[in-house]
Motif scaffolding. Structure first.
Motif, PDB file in Angstrom:
ATOM      1  N   ILE A  45     -89.023  65.488 -69.748  1.00 12.02           N
ATOM      2  CA  ILE A  45     -89.485  66.798 -69.268  1.00 12.02           C
ATOM      3  C   ILE A  45     -88.330  67.721 -68.852  1.00 12.02           C
ATOM      4  O   ILE A  45     -88.523  68.909 -68.664  1.00 12.02           O
ATOM      5  CB  ILE A  45     -90.496  66.665 -68.092  1.00 12.02           C
ATOM      6  N   LEU A  46     -87.127  67.151 -68.748  1.00 11.34           N
ATOM      7  CA  LEU A  46     -86.012  67.940 -68.209  1.00 11.34           C
ATOM      8  C   LEU A  46     -85.710  69.189 -69.039  1.00 11.34           C
ATOM      9  O   LEU A  46     -85.483  70.281 -68.493  1.00 11.34           O
ATOM     10  CB  LEU A  46     -84.760  67.062 -68.123  1.00 11.34           C
ATOM     11  N   ILE A 175     -96.270  58.715 -69.426  1.00 13.06           N
ATOM     12  CA  ILE A 175     -96.757  58.771 -68.040  1.00 13.06           C
ATOM     13  C   ILE A 175     -96.070  59.916 -67.284  1.00 13.06           C
ATOM     14  O   ILE A 175     -96.693  60.944 -66.986  1.00 13.06           O
ATOM     15  CB  ILE A 175     -96.544  57.404 -67.339  1.00 13.06           C
ATOM     16  N   ALA A 176     -94.742  59.758 -67.037  1.00 12.09           N
ATOM     17  CA  ALA A 176     -94.033  60.819 -66.296  1.00 12.09           C
ATOM     18  C   ALA A 176     -94.055  62.122 -67.100  1.00 12.09           C
ATOM     19  O   ALA A 176     -94.181  63.220 -66.532  1.00 12.09           O
ATOM     20  CB  ALA A 176     -92.595  60.388 -66.029  1.00 12.09           C
ATOM     21  N   GLY A 177     -93.950  61.996 -68.432  1.00 14.04           N
ATOM     22  CA  GLY A 177     -93.946  63.187 -69.295  1.00 14.04           C
ATOM     23  C   GLY A 177     -95.261  63.941 -69.203  1.00 14.04           C
ATOM     24  O   GLY A 177     -95.295  65.167 -69.044  1.00 14.04           O
ATOM     25  N   THR A 178     -96.368  63.211 -69.314  1.00 12.69           N
ATOM     26  CA  THR A 178     -97.673  63.872 -69.289  1.00 12.69           C
ATOM     27  C   THR A 178     -97.911  64.553 -67.942  1.00 12.69           C
ATOM     28  O   THR A 178     -98.314  65.728 -67.880  1.00 12.69           O
ATOM     29  CB  THR A 178     -98.804  62.839 -69.562  1.00 12.69           C
ATOM     30  N   VAL A 179     -97.650  63.811 -66.865  1.00 13.14           N
ATOM     31  CA  VAL A 179     -97.865  64.391 -65.529  1.00 13.14           C
ATOM     32  C   VAL A 179     -96.955  65.611 -65.345  1.00 13.14           C
ATOM     33  O   VAL A 179     -97.383  66.671 -64.873  1.00 13.14           O
ATOM     34  CB  VAL A 179     -97.593  63.327 -64.432  1.00 13.14           C
ATOM     35  N   ASP A 184     -97.334  69.046 -62.946  1.00 10.64           N
ATOM     36  CA  ASP A 184     -96.224  69.684 -62.238  1.00 10.64           C
ATOM     37  C   ASP A 184     -94.936  68.917 -62.567  1.00 10.64           C
ATOM     38  O   ASP A 184     -94.928  67.676 -62.514  1.00 10.64           O
ATOM     39  CB  ASP A 184     -96.502  69.630 -60.720  1.00 10.64           C
ATOM     40  N   PHE A 185     -93.873  69.673 -62.900  1.00  9.01           N
ATOM     41  CA  PHE A 185     -92.607  69.025 -63.246  1.00  9.01           C
ATOM     42  C   PHE A 185     -92.153  68.077 -62.135  1.00  9.01           C
ATOM     43  O   PHE A 185     -91.728  66.945 -62.380  1.00  9.01           O
ATOM     44  CB  PHE A 185     -91.509  70.072 -63.465  1.00  9.01           C
ATOM     45  N   HIS A 186     -92.248  68.552 -60.889  1.00 10.59           N
ATOM     46  CA  HIS A 186     -91.677  67.768 -59.784  1.00 10.59           C
ATOM     47  C   HIS A 186     -92.432  66.458 -59.560  1.00 10.59           C
ATOM     48  O   HIS A 186     -91.835  65.449 -59.183  1.00 10.59           O
ATOM     49  CB  HIS A 186     -91.636  68.617 -58.502  1.00 10.59           C
ATOM     50  N   LEU A 187     -93.748  66.499 -59.827  1.00  7.72           N
ATOM     51  CA  LEU A 187     -94.527  65.266 -59.735  1.00  7.72           C
ATOM     52  C   LEU A 187     -94.050  64.274 -60.802  1.00  7.72           C
ATOM     53  O   LEU A 187     -93.928  63.065 -60.547  1.00  7.72           O
ATOM     54  CB  LEU A 187     -96.012  65.601 -59.930  1.00  7.72           C
ATOM     55  N   GLY A 188     -93.752  64.809 -61.983  1.00  9.71           N
ATOM     56  CA  GLY A 188     -93.221  63.963 -63.073  1.00  9.71           C
ATOM     57  C   GLY A 188     -91.907  63.310 -62.638  1.00  9.71           C
ATOM     58  O   GLY A 188     -91.708  62.102 -62.815  1.00  9.71           O
ATOM     59  N   PHE A 189     -91.003  64.107 -62.043  1.00  8.96           N
ATOM     60  CA  PHE A 189     -89.725  63.538 -61.580  1.00  8.96           C
ATOM     61  C   PHE A 189     -89.979  62.526 -60.453  1.00  8.96           C
ATOM     62  O   PHE A 189     -89.269  61.530 -60.326  1.00  8.96           O
ATOM     63  CB  PHE A 189     -88.785  64.653 -61.080  1.00  8.96           C
ATOM     64  N   GLY A 190     -91.015  62.800 -59.631  1.00  9.56           N
ATOM     65  CA  GLY A 190     -91.381  61.870 -58.545  1.00  9.56           C
ATOM     66  C   GLY A 190     -91.771  60.513 -59.121  1.00  9.56           C
ATOM     67  O   GLY A 190     -91.402  59.471 -58.579  1.00  9.56           O
ATOM     68  N   ILE A 331    -107.089  66.442 -80.528  1.00  7.17           N
ATOM     69  CA  ILE A 331    -106.463  66.269 -79.195  1.00  7.17           C
ATOM     70  C   ILE A 331    -105.300  67.256 -79.022  1.00  7.17           C
ATOM     71  O   ILE A 331    -104.748  67.749 -80.000  1.00  7.17           O
ATOM     72  CB  ILE A 331    -105.940  64.831 -78.941  1.00  7.17           C
ATOM     73  N   THR A 332    -104.985  67.533 -77.746  1.00  6.73           N
ATOM     74  CA  THR A 332    -103.836  68.385 -77.470  1.00  6.73           C
ATOM     75  C   THR A 332    -102.647  67.485 -77.171  1.00  6.73           C
ATOM     76  O   THR A 332    -102.638  66.743 -76.182  1.00  6.73           O
ATOM     77  CB  THR A 332    -104.121  69.286 -76.241  1.00  6.73           C
ATOM     78  N   ILE A 333    -101.653  67.566 -78.054  1.00  5.89           N
ATOM     79  CA  ILE A 333    -100.485  66.684 -77.897  1.00  5.89           C
ATOM     80  C   ILE A 333     -99.502  67.347 -76.943  1.00  5.89           C
ATOM     81  O   ILE A 333     -99.239  68.553 -77.034  1.00  5.89           O
ATOM     82  CB  ILE A 333     -99.778  66.486 -79.264  1.00  5.89           C
ATOM     83  N   SER A 334     -98.929  66.530 -76.029  1.00 10.97           N
ATOM     84  CA  SER A 334     -97.852  67.064 -75.180  1.00 10.97           C
ATOM     85  C   SER A 334     -96.539  66.923 -75.956  1.00 10.97           C
ATOM     86  O   SER A 334     -96.294  65.867 -76.560  1.00 10.97           O
ATOM     87  CB  SER A 334     -97.781  66.270 -73.875  1.00 10.97           C
ATOM     88  N   PRO A 335     -95.687  67.958 -75.948  1.00  6.47           N
ATOM     89  CA  PRO A 335     -94.423  67.818 -76.705  1.00  6.47           C
ATOM     90  C   PRO A 335     -93.578  66.642 -76.212  1.00  6.47           C
ATOM     91  O   PRO A 335     -92.811  66.062 -76.972  1.00  6.47           O
ATOM     92  CB  PRO A 335     -93.704  69.149 -76.464  1.00  6.47           C
TER      93      PRO A 335
END
Ligand code: C3H
Length: 497
Positions: A45-46, A175-179, A184-190, A331-335
């Motif tokens: 996600i960075l 997991i972290a990518g989808t969240v 929220d980006f910060h939740l993903g980093f969390g 489905i909607t794919i996350s990049p």
């Protein structure tokens, strides 16, 4: 603790308990799994965090600058392994280095999890670079410590370990990518921080029982006077760097762009110095000198290979977000999910390749030929991804299957180069430098990503055919050259196969 002999370490490790391998492999497998989960979850996600507008939760940086930072980050993470290896050999021992590394990494992700600004992002980068340098090369070294020199399970052990790396790399973007992307980006980093915490807990709770004496030894500890000298040099360097930053940054003389250029130069300079020092050392024998010459073209090929492979998380990451139809099959794919493809293919295909090499036995390609094949696949993976623009221009969105195909092709190459390269590095290394060979191998990735920091600036959807065509074509030309000189390289290797 400095004189524990190798056999005593092996004898202290329970020799079964994890798929027929030493029990300690499970500790290292899961430590590295969680470390890679946190690292690749963050990286998935960075890129988007850096270039998304501030209103969308990002930092609003320029896209090409964001891709350069991604590359420089990757280069620094492997460059710092040189320091991490040295600290383990001379100060901490590998086990403590892994633990301290994990702590720094966890705090690095926590810094990213706090909604902040660019400054907090750079603090996190420093922590993760130093932490990974301490953890990553050392955890691989301990894998080697679990087996006796003659143990036939060693190569299979490294394959299982490589699968652990890729299991982390596979799950993290999902997991972290989808969240990160959807909530929220910060939740993903969390989530990345929690992953590293889980790895640390697991390491601390199981290491005593599973690793025995492995990792506790300090092979070449600093003497009292050396310690004093080293700590003075480290202290002075930190003060000097801090003073330089304090003077140069406000004057606009040290910008992100000039820092990127500096890292690119270091990324090429450091491995070059390694080669010159090893070649000229009086401790290197004539046969070893010949093997160093053989290693140089392999190293260059490896740099070209990792340059393309690593663009899978920068250029192809951007391509996934901007050029690809993300509404697919209902489905909607996350990049970010595309980052899971490479590790998924590795997990599925690694056992197939291991089986194939055993089956081919003496008929298998030589080491330089395998590197040449790897480059061919890397080049093809870029030529494939220029086809959508060739057929449909660069204005319309393309099927995600093009990316799937490109990621698959590069994995064929990765499996011809990555495990082979690790083992070739240890075989071709001069005895006096054997401890530093792991670092040298990782430096090929450093050099690749240091070059990428410059190269990725030239990408834009409008010139993508030329971009993918030139880089892919260059890899194929290099592949052919390498194939042509592979008998010569094989000769220089003096009996190593
Ligand atoms: O991380 C390592 O030690 C070695 N790298 C690998 O094993 C890669 N196969 C990881 S793939 C990638 C870098 C991360 C996936 O989350 C993605 C490449 C496109």
């Amino acid at each position: 603790m400095s004189n524990i002999n190798k056999q005593k370490i092996v004898d202290s490790v329970p020799q079964t308990g994890f798929f027929g391998h030493p029990k300690g492999l499970s500790t290292l497998f899961f430590t590295e799994f969680w470390e890679r989960f946190s690292y690749y979850g963050m990286r998935a996600i960075l890129l988007f965090y850096m270039y998304f507008e501030v209103t969308k939760g990002g930092l609003g940086l320029d896209k090409n600058l964001a891709m350069s930072i991604m590359s420089i980050y990757g280069a620094l993470v492997y460059m710092s392994g040189v320091i991490g290896g040295w600290l383990a050999d001379r100060v901490f021992g590998t086990s403590r280095a892994i633990f301290y590394g994990g702590i720094l990494i966890m705090f690095g992700h926590i810094a990213l999890a706090i909604p902040g600004n660019v400054a907090l992002f750079f603090v996190s980068m420093v922590l993760i670079v130093l932490g990974t340098g301490l953890l990553k090369p050392n955890v691989s070294t301990v894998v080697g410590d679990l087996y006796s020199e003659t143990d036939d399970r060693r190569d299979a052990g490294f394959t299982i370990f490589y699968m652990g790396i890729n299991l982390g790399g596979f799950l993290a973007p999902l997991i972290a990518g989808t969240v990160g992307m959807k909530i929220d980006f910060h939740l993903g980093f969390g989530i990345a921080a929690v992953g590293m915490f889980a790895g640390l807990v697991m390491f601390v709770l199981t290491k005593k029982k599973n690793l025995g004496l492995a990792g506790t030894n300090i092979p070449n500890p600093l003497s009292k006077t050396e310690k004093k000298k080293t700590y003075t040099i480290i202290g002075l360097s930190v003060v000097l760097i801090a003073a330089l930053c304090a003077v140069l940054i406000p004057k606009g003389l040290l910008t992100i762009a000039s820092f990127i250029n500096l890292v690119t130069i270091l990324g090429i300079l450091i491995p070059t110095i390694y080669f010159v020092v090893m070649y000229r050392s009086p401790k290197t024998t004539a046969v070893e000198r010949s093997r160093i010459l053989a290693y140089i073209p392999l190293f260059v090929a490896s740099v070209m290979f990792w340059s393309i492979q690593e663009q899978g998380s920068t250029i192809l990451g951007l391509y996934a977000a901007e050029r690809t139809q993300l509404e697919f099959a209902g489905i909607t794919i996350s990049p970010a999910w595309f980052q899971s493809l490479n590790p998924l293919f590795i997990i599925v295909l690694a056992p197939v390749f291991a089986w194939m090499w055993v089956k081919l036995g003496k008929r298998q390609p030589t080491i330089p030929q395998k590197f040449s094949i790897a480059l061919l696949f890397a080049g093809l993976s870029f030529l494939v991804i220029l086809l959508p623009a060739y057929f449909g221009g660069s204005d319309s969105l393309v099927s995600p299957m093009w990316l799937v195909l490109s990621y698959l092709i590069v994995v064929f190459g990765e499996l011809c180069l990555s495990p082979v390269g690790l083992s070739a590095t240890t075989k071709l290394a001069p005895a006096a430098f054997s401890a530093q060979t792991m670092s040298l191998w990782f430096l090929s990735s450093t050099a690749a990503q240091a070059l990428n920091a410059q190269v990725v600036r030239f990408y834009s959807p409008e010139n993508e055919m030329a971009y993918f065509g030139i880089i892919g074509g260059a890899a194929i030309v290099l592949s052919i050259l390498l194939f042509a000189i592979s008998p010569k390289i094989q000769g220089l290797m003096k009996g190593i196969r």
